[in-house]
Scaffold this active site. Structure first.
Site, short mmCIF file in Angstrom:
data_model
loop_
_atom_site.label_atom_id
_atom_site.label_comp_id
_atom_site.label_asym_id
_atom_site.label_seq_id
_atom_site.Cartn_x
_atom_site.Cartn_y
_atom_site.Cartn_z
N HIS A 21 -36.76 17.02 0.26
CA HIS A 21 -36.07 15.91 0.91
C HIS A 21 -35.02 16.52 1.84
CE1 HIS A 21 -37.32 13.43 -2.80
NE2 HIS A 21 -38.13 13.15 -1.80
N GLU A 24 -31.10 16.69 1.17
CA GLU A 24 -30.62 17.26 -0.09
C GLU A 24 -30.36 18.74 0.15
OE1 GLU A 24 -33.38 16.12 -3.18
OE2 GLU A 24 -33.11 13.98 -2.75
N HIS A 114 -33.62 19.72 -6.02
CA HIS A 114 -33.25 18.40 -5.54
C HIS A 114 -31.80 18.11 -5.91
CE1 HIS A 114 -37.25 16.78 -4.37
NE2 HIS A 114 -37.67 17.73 -5.20
N GLU A 179 -32.62 19.10 -10.67
CA GLU A 179 -31.90 17.94 -10.11
C GLU A 179 -30.42 18.07 -10.44
OE1 GLU A 179 -32.23 14.54 -7.92
OE2 GLU A 179 -34.00 14.79 -9.19
#
Length: 307
Positions: A21, A24, A114, A179
């Site tokens: 993404h 990010e 992420h 994450e």
């Protein structure tokens, strides 16, 4: 330690992926640091490839250019040349570079970095069941917790999709998402960056130890947060957003929720309480990237498993 079922003896090829993404940036700058100084990630007997997955979205400062790259890796999509959105074309390129998806994949392990605006802390995300990954994560959690500068890490499990997973890590034999949050899209936070780097290097160290047969023999206990539900925003009278996530819940990510706890608050100040199962753990609370999917938060169940 004996090899686990269905797990080959060695992890020879590892990909470190950032920018799946484009907004990010923790993973983007981490991977760029590895590209500048590959000795950081070199490990005996392993070929480690750092990769920026979506350079175009990074350059544009956007999550994607119209299609979520991390939803473009289902086998049927990868096999369909008529899918011509930028991220769909890029997914086929990445699959050719790191895959192909399936038992003949060139890549044994993908770490995909992420970040979230929600206060998620540091998480290792596993999709479905992979006993080798659960043990790797359990060892990393223990090692980082016992360090002179302890670092807390959680294990988060996404249920296996009904079909094959559409996520980028699924093209490797083992795919792990990292994450971290809270961090606003398109921004950096030095503390979060260095925590993520410590986790990444610890995971690489443990993979190298696995290849050397140096994992300990004892069974480890691992707390796993398995996503069981998503909660939509209540709809407004005009069919649009009708409420906001209650501020008490935004501050209470990974804290168990009970019936009657404040969950939403309307634009008129009216509070809507939670009315579901007691003791689940809210995650990805008020995550901006989930707004287009009408997801206000996710709910996870915590279980303890042996790894």
């Amino acid at each position: 330690m004996p090899a686990l079922p269905d797990t080959p003896d060695f992890i020879r090829s590892v990909a470190l992926v950032g920018g799946t993404h484009g907004d990010e940036l923790t993973g983007v700058h981490l991977v760029r640091a590895f590209l500048r100084n590959p000795r950081l990630v070199e490990r005996p007997g392993m070929n480690v490839t750092p990769l920026i997955a979506n350079e175009a979205a990074v350059a544009a400062g956007r999550r994607d250019l119209g299609h979520d790259l991390n939803r473009a890796f289902a086998a049927a999509d990868l096999a369909n040349p008529e899918l011509d959105a930028y991220e769909q074309v890029r997914a086929r390129q990445i699959n050719a570079l790191l895959g192909p998806k399936g038992p003949s994949s060139k890549t044994d392990l993908i770490l995909d970095f992420h970040s979230a605006a929600s206060d998620m802390g540091l998480n290792c995300n596993i999709t479905g069941e992979d006993p080798w990954l659960f043990r790797l994560v359990a060892l990393a959690i223990r090692r980082l917790a016992e360090h002179t500068e302890p670092l807390a890490v959680r294990c988060y499990q996404f249920p296996a999709p009904a079909g094959d997973a559409p996520y980028l890590p699924s093209i490797a034999r083992h795919g792990l998402g990292i994450e971290v949050g809270p961090i606003a899209p398109g921004s950096m936070n030095a503390e979060i960056y260095f925590r993520t780097r410590r986790l990444a290097l610890t995971l690489l160290d443990l993979v190298a130890e696995y290849n050397q047969g140096a994992w300990p023999d004892e069974t480890l206990s691992l707390d796993v947060y398995t996503q069981v539900a998503t909660i939509p925003f209540p709809e407004g009278d005009d069919g649009g957003l009708g409420t906001m996530v209650h501020p008490e819940r935004i501050r209470a990510v990974y804290e168990p929720i009970l019936p009657g706890d404040p969950l939403f608050v309307g634009f008129d100040g009216a509070v809507i309480p939670y009315g579901g199962e007691a003791g689940l753990f809210p995650t990805f609370v008020n995550e901006p990237s989930y707004y287009p999917k009408n997801i206000a938060l996710c709910l996870a169940r915590r279980t303890q498993r042996q790894a």
